[in-house]
Scaffold this active site. Sequence first.
Site, short mmCIF file in Angstrom:
data_model
loop_
_atom_site.label_atom_id
_atom_site.label_comp_id
_atom_site.label_asym_id
_atom_site.label_seq_id
_atom_site.Cartn_x
_atom_site.Cartn_y
_atom_site.Cartn_z
N ILE A 61 47.69 39.24 39.76
CA ILE A 61 47.49 40.09 40.85
C ILE A 61 47.03 41.59 40.22
O ILE A 61 46.82 42.51 40.97
CB ILE A 61 48.82 40.35 41.76
N GLU A 62 46.69 41.62 39.10
CA GLU A 62 45.96 42.74 38.46
C GLU A 62 44.55 42.23 37.82
O GLU A 62 43.70 42.39 38.87
CB GLU A 62 46.86 43.24 37.08
#
Length: 338
Positions: free
Chosen positions: A81-82
């Site tokens: 999610i980064e």
Amino acid sequence: MGEKLFHDPQLSSDGTVVCASCHIVALGGDDGLVKSLGVAGAEGDVNPPSVLNVSLNARQFWNGRALDLREQLQGPIHNPIEMNNNWDLVAERLRSNQDYVKAFADAFNAGITQKNIEDALLSYERTMVRPNSDFDAFIQGDELAFTEPELKGFESFNDLGCVSCHQGANLGGNLYQRLGLFHDYFADKEQIHESDYGLYLVTGDEKDRYKFRVPGLRNVAQTAPYFHDGTSPTLHDAVSKMAYYQLGVSLDVNTVENIVAFLKTLSAEPLNVADSSHQEHGSEAQHDDVHDQEHHQMDEIPPKEHEHEEHHDHARQTQPMKPNLYASHRHMPAENEQ
């Protein structure tokens, strides 16, 4: 070269996120959001900490899961999610750019490798130490560095016990502490998430639940919102809540104002950034909106006036208590010492 990599979208899988998306070094080292946005607009788990002075921290991340900056670098690169990427793909992309090929060949015998990419980024991050604040001038003996409210705030910061956790070269970052020592912070939350468990996620030890690495306070006036969950929108609110939950006291308005005035003296001149064109998600507009109430650039801070000689006497009396608390940096206690 490290600075260029820090602003290069090739580090993310879809080419939309750079390190500076979440850590805008020209402002406060964060992005001003409650939770940062990663690839495909995915929302992070915690409020992004500032990258400024990060090399002064004894552990990295809110829950302290990374022992050093090199280990910390692995987090955002691989986190789905980064940046949702891997070092092999990053290296492959960089090798297709002749400017990078030449720059790495000039700097490293082995050219573009994972370790050398990491070393370049780490070299840049280690330049982000900002020891040129009014606070630094004061502890070095400049009696005119603080106004009277700032001096009173500094005394309250010490007398109330804030300094028991926020000490060392970064005024924090070197020990763990439970959030909610005197009042139950998490009982007052509407919903508890896994990211609220803190050090427990690293050790699995129940006594570490709700413990976090104490954040450093340098440039804190520029990094709203506050706490690991980003629930405190202003510095005034953060000071009041910390006093209540961590110290068991309710502060009057004047004391809060003075402590906030002191905390603003921890702001240093912003870093110059050669290339901030790729700050996709963490735009300056977003950052300024969130910091609307309390974010002040250095050129917006009015000049200080010291009209009374008694202020100088007050400052001289205060200085002897500072060096042992702030001139050195303590090591993070071992987890079994918590």
